[in-house]
Design a protein around this motif. Structure first.
Motif, PDB file in Angstrom:
ATOM      1  N   GLY A  77       0.823  -1.203   0.000  1.00 24.00           N
ATOM      2  CA  GLY A  77       0.000   0.000   0.000  1.00 24.00           C
ATOM      3  C   GLY A  77       0.855   1.250   0.000  1.00 24.00           C
ATOM      4  N   PHE A  78       0.396   2.271  -0.704  1.00 28.18           N
ATOM      5  CA  PHE A  78       1.180   3.493  -0.871  1.00 28.18           C
ATOM      6  C   PHE A  78       1.521   4.151   0.459  1.00 28.18           C
ATOM      7  CE2 PHE A  78       1.444   8.106  -1.543  1.00 28.18           C
ATOM      8  CZ  PHE A  78       2.441   8.171  -2.506  1.00 28.18           C
ATOM      9  N   ASP A  79       0.537   4.258   1.334  1.00 27.89           N
ATOM     10  CA  ASP A  79       0.736   4.992   2.580  1.00 27.89           C
ATOM     11  C   ASP A  79       1.546   4.210   3.618  1.00 27.89           C
ATOM     12  OD1 ASP A  79      -0.711   7.232   1.702  1.00 27.89           O
ATOM     13  OD2 ASP A  79      -2.605   6.275   2.214  1.00 27.89           O
ATOM     14  N   ARG A  80       1.749   2.923   3.390  1.00 26.38           N
ATOM     15  CA  ARG A  80       2.476   2.103   4.359  1.00 26.38           C
ATOM     16  C   ARG A  80       3.956   1.943   4.016  1.00 26.38           C
ATOM     17  NH1 ARG A  80      -2.459  -0.919   3.867  1.00 26.38           N
ATOM     18  NH2 ARG A  80      -3.696  -0.808   5.800  1.00 26.38           N
ATOM     19  N   VAL A  81       4.375   2.560   2.931  1.00 21.99           N
ATOM     20  CA  VAL A  81       5.781   2.462   2.513  1.00 21.99           C
ATOM     21  C   VAL A  81       6.410   3.847   2.598  1.00 21.99           C
ATOM     22  CG1 VAL A  81       7.360   1.897   0.628  1.00 21.99           C
ATOM     23  CG2 VAL A  81       5.280   0.541   0.962  1.00 21.99           C
ATOM     24  N   SER A  82       7.556   3.929   3.253  1.00 19.69           N
ATOM     25  CA  SER A  82       8.233   5.215   3.386  1.00 19.69           C
ATOM     26  C   SER A  82       9.179   5.443   2.214  1.00 19.69           C
ATOM     27  CB  SER A  82       9.029   5.274   4.690  1.00 19.69           C
ATOM     28  OG  SER A  82      10.135   4.384   4.630  1.00 19.69           O
ATOM     29  N   VAL A  83       9.525   6.695   2.003  1.00 17.37           N
ATOM     30  CA  VAL A  83      10.494   7.034   0.966  1.00 17.37           C
ATOM     31  C   VAL A  83      11.847   6.392   1.269  1.00 17.37           C
ATOM     32  CG1 VAL A  83      11.796   8.932  -0.074  1.00 17.37           C
ATOM     33  CG2 VAL A  83       9.338   9.175   0.321  1.00 17.37           C
ATOM     34  N   ALA A  84      12.195   6.324   2.543  1.00 15.51           N
ATOM     35  CA  ALA A  84      13.457   5.694   2.927  1.00 15.51           C
ATOM     36  C   ALA A  84      13.487   4.224   2.516  1.00 15.51           C
ATOM     37  CB  ALA A  84      13.674   5.827   4.433  1.00 15.51           C
ATOM     38  N   GLU A  85      12.349   3.542   2.659  1.00 17.40           N
ATOM     39  CA  GLU A  85      12.273   2.137   2.255  1.00 17.40           C
ATOM     40  C   GLU A  85      12.402   1.988   0.748  1.00 17.40           C
ATOM     41  OE1 GLU A  85       9.468  -0.206   5.348  1.00 17.40           O
ATOM     42  OE2 GLU A  85       8.530   1.551   4.412  1.00 17.40           O
ATOM     43  N   VAL A  86      11.822   2.908   0.000  1.00 11.21           N
ATOM     44  CA  VAL A  86      11.954   2.878  -1.457  1.00 11.21           C
ATOM     45  C   VAL A  86      13.416   3.086  -1.853  1.00 11.21           C
ATOM     46  CG1 VAL A  86      11.361   4.038  -3.611  1.00 11.21           C
ATOM     47  CG2 VAL A  86       9.609   3.674  -1.866  1.00 11.21           C
ATOM     48  N   ALA A  87      14.061   4.053  -1.229  1.00  8.21           N
ATOM     49  CA  ALA A  87      15.464   4.324  -1.539  1.00  8.21           C
ATOM     50  C   ALA A  87      16.336   3.106  -1.243  1.00  8.21           C
ATOM     51  CB  ALA A  87      15.957   5.533  -0.732  1.00  8.21           C
ATOM     52  N   ALA A  88      16.067   2.459  -0.125  1.00  5.50           N
ATOM     53  CA  ALA A  88      16.846   1.266   0.230  1.00  5.50           C
ATOM     54  C   ALA A  88      16.615   0.145  -0.780  1.00  5.50           C
ATOM     55  CB  ALA A  88      16.469   0.801   1.633  1.00  5.50           C
ATOM     56  N   ALA A  89      15.369  -0.051  -1.195  1.00  7.81           N
ATOM     57  CA  ALA A  89      15.057  -1.107  -2.155  1.00  7.81           C
ATOM     58  C   ALA A  89      15.700  -0.832  -3.508  1.00  7.81           C
ATOM     59  CB  ALA A  89      13.544  -1.238  -2.314  1.00  7.81           C
ATOM     60  N   ALA A  90      15.783   0.454  -3.878  1.00  3.18           N
ATOM     61  CA  ALA A  90      16.380   0.835  -5.164  1.00  3.18           C
ATOM     62  C   ALA A  90      17.893   1.007  -5.071  1.00  3.18           C
ATOM     63  CB  ALA A  90      15.759   2.132  -5.664  1.00  3.18           C
ATOM     64  N   GLU A  91      18.436   0.892  -3.851  1.00  2.00           N
ATOM     65  CA  GLU A  91      19.871   1.017  -3.601  1.00  2.00           C
ATOM     66  C   GLU A  91      20.399   2.394  -4.000  1.00  2.00           C
ATOM     67  OE1 GLU A  91      21.646  -2.351  -5.578  1.00  2.00           O
ATOM     68  OE2 GLU A  91      21.132  -3.689  -3.936  1.00  2.00           O
ATOM     69  N   VAL A  92      19.635   3.424  -3.603  1.00  2.00           N
ATOM     70  CA  VAL A  92      20.077   4.802  -3.785  1.00  2.00           C
ATOM     71  C   VAL A  92      19.852   5.541  -2.474  1.00  2.00           C
ATOM     72  CG1 VAL A  92      19.537   4.823  -6.257  1.00  2.00           C
ATOM     73  CG2 VAL A  92      17.817   5.600  -4.607  1.00  2.00           C
ATOM     74  N   SER A  93      20.444   6.702  -2.336  1.00  2.00           N
ATOM     75  CA  SER A  93      20.227   7.512  -1.145  1.00  2.00           C
ATOM     76  C   SER A  93      18.925   8.293  -1.280  1.00  2.00           C
ATOM     77  CB  SER A  93      21.386   8.493  -0.952  1.00  2.00           C
ATOM     78  OG  SER A  93      21.400   9.445  -2.006  1.00  2.00           O
ATOM     79  N   LYS A  94      18.401   8.772  -0.154  1.00  2.00           N
ATOM     80  CA  LYS A  94      17.187   9.586  -0.216  1.00  2.00           C
ATOM     81  C   LYS A  94      17.405  10.859  -1.030  1.00  2.00           C
ATOM     82  CE  LYS A  94      14.464  10.317   3.215  1.00  2.00           C
ATOM     83  NZ  LYS A  94      13.919  10.625   4.573  1.00  2.00           N
ATOM     84  N   PRO A  95      18.552  11.560  -0.859  1.00  2.00           N
ATOM     85  CA  PRO A  95      18.768  12.750  -1.691  1.00  2.00           C
ATOM     86  C   PRO A  95      18.758  12.428  -3.187  1.00  2.00           C
ATOM     87  CG  PRO A  95      20.257  12.781   0.173  1.00  2.00           C
ATOM     88  CD  PRO A  95      19.604  11.428   0.179  1.00  2.00           C
ATOM     89  N   THR A  96      19.332  11.272  -3.553  1.00  2.00           N
ATOM     90  CA  THR A  96      19.311  10.877  -4.965  1.00  2.00           C
ATOM     91  C   THR A  96      17.888  10.628  -5.428  1.00  2.00           C
ATOM     92  OG1 THR A  96      21.527   9.900  -4.891  1.00  2.00           O
ATOM     93  CG2 THR A  96      20.038   9.108  -6.622  1.00  2.00           C
ATOM     94  N   LEU A  97      17.111   9.939  -4.608  1.00  2.00           N
ATOM     95  CA  LEU A  97      15.718   9.671  -4.966  1.00  2.00           C
ATOM     96  C   LEU A  97      14.968  10.978  -5.197  1.00  2.00           C
ATOM     97  CD1 LEU A  97      13.339   7.071  -3.413  1.00  2.00           C
ATOM     98  CD2 LEU A  97      12.594   9.446  -3.630  1.00  2.00           C
TER      99      LEU A  97
END
Length: 222
Positions: free
Chosen positions: A47-67
């Protein structure tokens, strides 16, 4: 001889710069897609609201600033897939053949999209497309962001039609019609009908909608 050598070096450097720029652009596109794919996979799973941006960045193997350099807002991780369509109506109008009115060109383009089961028309029963649309239309913040994209579509189309108040009014009506038609197609497919079963009605609805536009916007779009 010296001049030839300098020119040769400059030419090689220019080619190298061009290749480097091309490689950087391809890498940027790959990163863009990888981040979005990772995000959508997580959103579909949890679900969209249950996933944080930090988790997306980790899954994509990039930093939050890069995302955030690629996607300024969390919603853009999903809705960016419509980015290529933001100026689609404007491009159709600009590229129409001589003697073909804007409304006719847009109508033909929609019918072609329906025939191809283009997901943007809502007429696609591919499981991955249905899951994506379910995520999109089931998340209020994503719907709001999609409407912002559609506002950009209106502005682009209005500019292609002349840019005045009449053009803006016409563009708003056209984009609204395309949205309503797509949502109706998606609603029926989400309810269990196949794309092939809905297609005839989708074509008929498009014909009715564009006939109504033609009758109400004759001065602007005929």
């Amino acid at each position: 001889m010296s001049t030839t050598g300098t020119a040769g070096a400059g030419g090689a450097e220019g080619v190298g710069a061009g290749v480097g720029a091309g490689l950087r652009e391809r890498k940027k596109v790959r990163t863009y897609r990888a981040i979005s794919d990772a995000a959508v996979a997580l959103f579909l799973e949890r679900g969209f609201d249950r996933v944080s941006v930090a988790e997306v960045a980790a899954a994509a193997e990039v930093s939050k600033p890069t995302l955030f350099r690629y996607f300024p807002a969390k919603e853009d991780l999903v809705v960016h897939r419509f980015a290529d369509h933001r100026d689609e109506a404007a491009r159709v109008v600009a590229a129409r053949a001589e003697g073909v009115g804007p409304l006719t060109a847009l109508h033909r383009h929609l019918l072609d999209g329906l025939d191809r089961r283009d997901p943007v028309t809502g007429l696609s029963d591919e499981p991955s497309v249905l899951a994506f649309h379910r995520l999109l239309y089931g998340t209020p913040s994503l719907v709001a962001r999609l409407y912002a994209y559609q506002g950009e579509s209106e502005r682009a189309l209005a500019e292609a039609l002349g840019g005045d108040v009449g053009a803006r009014l016409a563009a708003g009506q056209v984009i609204a019609v395309l949205r309503v038609l797509a949502e109706e197609n998606w609603r029926r497919i989400e309810a269990g009908e196949s794309a092939d079963a809905v297609h005839p009605d989708a074509v008929a609805a498009a014909d009715v909608a564009f006939r109504q536009l033609a009758e109400g916007l004759a001065d602007r779009l005929q």
